[in-house]
Every structure is written in C-alpha cells, then in structure tokens.
Design an enzyme around this catalytic site. Structure first.
Site, PDB file in Angstrom:
ATOM      1  N   GLU A  78       0.867  -1.189   0.000  1.00 43.31           N
ATOM      2  CA  GLU A  78       0.000   0.000   0.000  1.00 43.31           C
ATOM      3  C   GLU A  78       0.895   1.226   0.000  1.00 43.31           C
ATOM      4  O   GLU A  78       2.112   1.117   0.232  1.00 43.31           O
ATOM      5  CB  GLU A  78      -0.957  -0.028   1.199  1.00 43.31           C
TER       6      GLU A  78
ATOM      7  N   HIS B   2      -9.512   9.522   3.450  1.00 44.36           N
ATOM      8  CA  HIS B   2      -9.091   8.468   2.525  1.00 44.36           C
ATOM      9  C   HIS B   2      -9.306   8.974   1.110  1.00 44.36           C
ATOM     10  O   HIS B   2     -10.361   9.526   0.795  1.00 44.36           O
ATOM     11  CB  HIS B   2      -9.907   7.192   2.769  1.00 44.36           C
TER      12      HIS B   2
ATOM     13  N   ARG C 234      -1.191   8.962   1.842  1.00 43.40           N
ATOM     14  CA  ARG C 234      -2.622   9.210   1.735  1.00 43.40           C
ATOM     15  C   ARG C 234      -3.006  10.696   1.810  1.00 43.40           C
ATOM     16  O   ARG C 234      -3.901  11.144   1.116  1.00 43.40           O
ATOM     17  CB  ARG C 234      -3.241   8.459   2.920  1.00 43.40           C
TER      18      ARG C 234
ATOM     19  N   HIS D 269     -11.936   9.363   7.080  1.00 39.44           N
ATOM     20  CA  HIS D 269     -11.708   7.922   7.263  1.00 39.44           C
ATOM     21  C   HIS D 269     -11.275   7.556   8.682  1.00 39.44           C
ATOM     22  O   HIS D 269     -11.750   6.569   9.240  1.00 39.44           O
ATOM     23  CB  HIS D 269     -10.646   7.477   6.257  1.00 39.44           C
TER      24      HIS D 269
ATOM     25  N   ARG E 240      -1.438   8.777   9.277  1.00 34.77           N
ATOM     26  CA  ARG E 240      -1.277   7.347   9.559  1.00 34.77           C
ATOM     27  C   ARG E 240      -0.860   6.579   8.314  1.00 34.77           C
ATOM     28  O   ARG E 240      -1.454   6.743   7.237  1.00 34.77           O
ATOM     29  CB  ARG E 240      -2.600   6.777  10.091  1.00 34.77           C
TER      30      ARG E 240
HETATM   31  C1  SIN Z   1      -7.774   0.716   3.004  1.00 34.50           C
HETATM   32  O1  SIN Z   1      -8.048  -0.449   2.801  1.00 34.50           O
HETATM   33  O2  SIN Z   1      -7.397   1.506   2.150  1.00 34.50           O
HETATM   34  C2  SIN Z   1      -7.904   1.226   4.394  1.00 34.50           C
HETATM   35  C3  SIN Z   1      -6.757   0.752   5.168  1.00 34.50           C
HETATM   36  C4  SIN Z   1      -6.446   1.710   6.232  1.00 34.50           C
HETATM   37  O3  SIN Z   1      -7.267   2.551   6.583  1.00 34.50           O
HETATM   38  O4  SIN Z   1      -5.351   1.648   6.734  1.00 34.50           O
END
Ligand code: SIN
Length: 490
Positions: free
Chosen positions: A120, A231, A278, A338, A374
């Site tokens: 990610e 998010h 993010r 989020h 985060r």
């Molecule tokens: C996501 O699946 O993008 C959310 C994961 C997260 O909030 O860390």
C-alpha cells in the site's frame, strides 16, 4: 443474544470494555476467564470500523524489516510520531499476527500455503496481510467475536463515565430504554473515532465521538485532534451515511487515478503518483477537482478480470450492484473522512494519564503511533498490539476501591431538533474542517458549534459538539500545515 445485565443483581465487573472492534475484542481475549469482564457494543456487534476495514493488517515482514517499517511509519507521520510507540508497535507486530494464526485465523495464502503480503502507499515493501481478499476487517472481526470468552451487551450506549476524582469506577449506559450504572474496577475505552461528525465518511454509523465528549467534560485530555485523516478513494455517490471505501490496496497493486481524459494527474503533485502517502493523494484529488472541475476516477482497467474478482471480491460485487462493471469500467471517487489520528491521550501501557482504572486503545486513543498522517493498514495492527498490551497492564494492576460519589448529567439523551443540528454539524465539519482549512473557515465552524452548544440539545449531541469543538480548536492552534492538517490563508 442474552442480555448479561438481566441475570446480574449488582452490576459490578472487574473490567468493562467500551467497544467491540479489533482493539476491544483483542483486549477481551487477553483477559483471563476468571475475571468478570463485560464488552459493550453500541449497536449490533458488527457495527464498528473494524468490520468495514478492507486493505489489511501491517506487520513487520521479519525482524530485519522492523527498522524499515518503523521508518516508513515515521516518515508518513511527518515527524510527529512517538518513536517509542512506533518501535513498540512494530516489534510486537509479528507476535500478534502469530498469535492470531495460532488461534486459527486464516490470512490469504497462495496455493502453496505461503502468506500473501500486499503493498500500500508509502510502504517501502510488501508487508500487509489480508483476508477474504478485500474483507480483512470483516473476517478478523468475526473471528475475534468467536474467540471472545466474555459476555457482550449490544445496543448499549455509554452516556457517562463514573469518575470519582481521578478514579474511573464504571460507566452509565443506556440499554433497553433506561440509563443504568455498571460498576467496574477497570474501564477500557475502545470506542473508535469520530466519523459521524463529517458529512462524507467511511465509518460505521455507531462511531460518533461520544466518549471523546465525555472525556472533555471530565477534564481528560485529548491530543492531536486536528489530525483527521481523509481516505483518497471513496465512492461517495451512494446513499447512506457511510460511503463505500475503495481500498488503498487497489492503488498498491496498480490501479490508477485519472481525470475525465484518462490523465494521471497525481504525478503533477508528487513523483510517487498513486503511491504517495494518503494525505498527499487526498489533497491532490481535492485540489484537481476544484481547479479543473473534472470528475476524478479510479481506473482498474489494466487488471486481469479473473484476478480482480478473486483479489477484490467485495468491491467487485458492491460496485456491480451499483451498476459498474469492474475492472474495465472506471469509478468516480472523492476523498472522505476515514480515521481519527487524534484521540484520548494514552500511554504505552494503554493507561489514560492522570487517572486510575481508565484505559484507552485503538482509534479512540492517541498513542503517538500515527503522528500527523497514519501509514496505511497500521490501524488494525495498532488495535491488536495495544489491545494485548492493555490486557497485560490490567492483569498486573491492583484495583483501587471507589466510594460511589459520582456527578452524572440528567439531561435527556435526545431532543426534537437534534437531527437537524447534527446534519448542520456534519456539513460545517466537511466544508470548513476537512481536507483544506482556513483560519476564517475554522472560526466560522467554531461559531456554529458554540451557537449549537448554547442552544437546547440532547446529551448525545452535546457530546458530539464538544468533540467537534476540540477538533476545531486544535486546528486553530496549529497555524502551519503538517501531514493531514493543511491550512491556507486563502
Ligand atoms: C484501506 O483499505 O485503504 C484502508 C486501510 C487503512 O485505513 O489503513
């Protein structure tokens, strides 16, 4: 499910846990059966943010990866993380994952049984475990519910903490039509964040900052409340308060963010494009939409269809139900609220400083692990690590007796015009206290919140308003942008 309160004469417990998400349930599992423990769930047991978590759980891949996981977390956190907290979380990560697997939890594996680690944004290697493809939270939550050996009371809204000076002696709870006192030697707050304060969010409807508000009333410190995470990829057009998250793992595995003409504009903002942290991606999408009036899409067109259906089955199905044919068809997205990085201040043992018998873990807590932004998928990990930690702390701590002198609010929980005011609060928080903030906008939000606080409101709305005010006041105090807190003079 049987109501555990019905068979009790005196409602007295060793431990009461407010919240039944990953942190609360893993804490419950860590508490021995001889202790009398009660887990409180505000709505149905599955109405929590854990249930809706898609991407996965971060873990240090191996011991050698701990320094790298720590430095990725610190870097995403824009220099504001507590290094000790991050180090502790990363060092504990393999242990909690191992414990889950020992108990029988199945993360996704390849056909040879090897764990599948995904990528990610802002992670420098693949280190995120997942389950059910894109249903990690749901699978983990069900598993933890099954493992929890202690009773649970559902549809129980905590309306107050029984504070006797600095000692927490239990909770007041609204359950089955009345307010009841439940005494406890230890109270763990694991109630999640603040999602319902915002018009657009990915959170369970049960997450509405009530306990943060109670803490403010009792003089218990909140920390970093200006740090609210948005998010970048959320399908916000659907009806319903909770908007559909499109996991960061999509971008991690190659999805593109494009405008109307298929142009990948994120590279104008950051050379990492879709893999930038993010906060940067959310802000870029927000800015590009405003600047160009172009809708923004997530495009998964270059995924193999069969792979996509197997890897992201829930997103595939949810969007199919909404009329989108994935992976070929692009989907309109917007950032949405989020995750609350700020929260009730906690130490590394899960204790609320300057109190006795009171603990806080998970999204409700501010341990310093997330700093100003985060790192993706560190939240389920935080819940597991600090859930375990707090259970160990409690087992090792002697109980302090209470005399029974509490001051409790008698205001009605709800009043007639609360719904309208709640909607006004959600709108002003989204318009003025979200991705891009100005002093002027924050002051306007503060004025509206104060106006509502000075009007007749029910207790639950008052608690929301207190929490919202704390977010705005913290944002006003920080006049320089950092991480998720972005403030301009315009
Ligand atoms: C996501 O699946 O993008 C959310 C994961 C997260 O909030 O860390």
């Amino acid at each position: 499910m049987k109501n555990p309160l019905q068979k009790e004469k005196a409602l007295r417990y060793d431990v009461v846990i407010i919240g039944a998400g990953v942190a609360g349930l893993y804490a419950a599992i860590g508490l021995p059966k001889h202790l009398k423990v009660l887990v409180l769930s505000k709505s149905h047991p599955w109405e929590c943010n854990t249930y809706y978590a898609q991407g996965g759980v971060t873990t240090a891949y191996n011991d050698a990866d701990i320094p790298l996981h720590v430095s990725d977390t610190l870097e995403a956190g824009a220099g504001m993380c507590s290094r000790d907290a991050v180090q502790f979380m990363s060092e504990q990560s393999q242990k909690v994952i191992h414990d889950l697997m020992q108990r029988g939890f199945l993360f996704d594996t390849d056909t040879h049984g090897n764990l599948l680690y995904t990528q990610e944004a802002a992670h420098s290697r693949n280190r995120i475990l997942h389950a059910g493809g894109d249903a990690t939270g749901r699978y983990l939550h069900l598993f933890l519910l099954q493992q929890n050996p202690h009773p649970m009371l559902s549809n129980a809204t905590v309306t107050d903490l029984l504070m006797e000076d600095d000692k927490c002696c239990g909770v007041e709870v609204f359950s089955e039509g009345s307010r009841k006192l439940i005494y406890a030697n230890n109270v763990i707050i694991a109630s999640g964040g603040v999602g319902s304060l915002y018009e657009y969010h990915t959170n369970s409807h049960a997450i509405s900052a009530d306990i943060h508000g109670i803490c403010l009333e009792k003089g218990i410190a909140l920390e970093s409340m200006e740090m609210m995470q948005f998010h970048p990829t959320v399908f916000v057009s659907g009806s319903g308060a909770r908007k559909l998250l499109l996991t960061e793992a999509l971008r991690g595995e190659g999805a593109w963010i494009v405008d109307e003409n298929g142009y990948r504009f994120l590279f104008e903002y950051d050379e990492r494009g879709e893999m930038a942290p993010r906060d940067i991606v959310s802000r870029a999408i927000f800015d590009y939409k405003q600047r160009t009036s172009s809708p923004v899409y997530i495009s998964c067109a270059h995924f193999d269809k069969e792979y996509f259906q197997g890897r992201f089955p829930n997103i595939y199905k949810a969007l199919q139900d909404l009329g989108y044919n994935l992976p070929s068809e692009r989907v309109p997205i917007s950032p949405a609220f989020h995750y609350s990085i700020g929260g009730i201040k906690s130490d590394l043992e899960g204790r609320v400083p300057n109190t006795k018998g009171l603990y806080v873990i998970g999204e409700a807590a501010c341990t310093g692990v997330h700093g100003a932004n985060r790192l993706a998928s560190n939240s389920l990990l935080e819940g597991l690590v600090f859930g375990k930690r707090v259970s160990e702390t409690i087992v090792d701590s002697p109980a302090t007796p209470c005399v029974g002198k509490f001051s409790l609010s008698t205001i009605s929980l709800e009043m007639d015009e609360d719904k309208e005011k709640k909607d006004r609060l959600r709108r002003i928080m989204w318009d003025k206290v979200s991705i891009v903030r100005t002093q002027e906008g924050l002051n306007e939000a503060l004025r509206v919140i104060e106006e509502m606080l000075n009007s007749e409101v029910g207790r639950l709305l008052k608690l929301r308003l207190l929490s919202a005010r704390a977010i705005v006041e913290s944002a006003l105090k920080r006049n320089k942008s950092i991480g998720v807190h972005y403030i301009t003079s315009a």
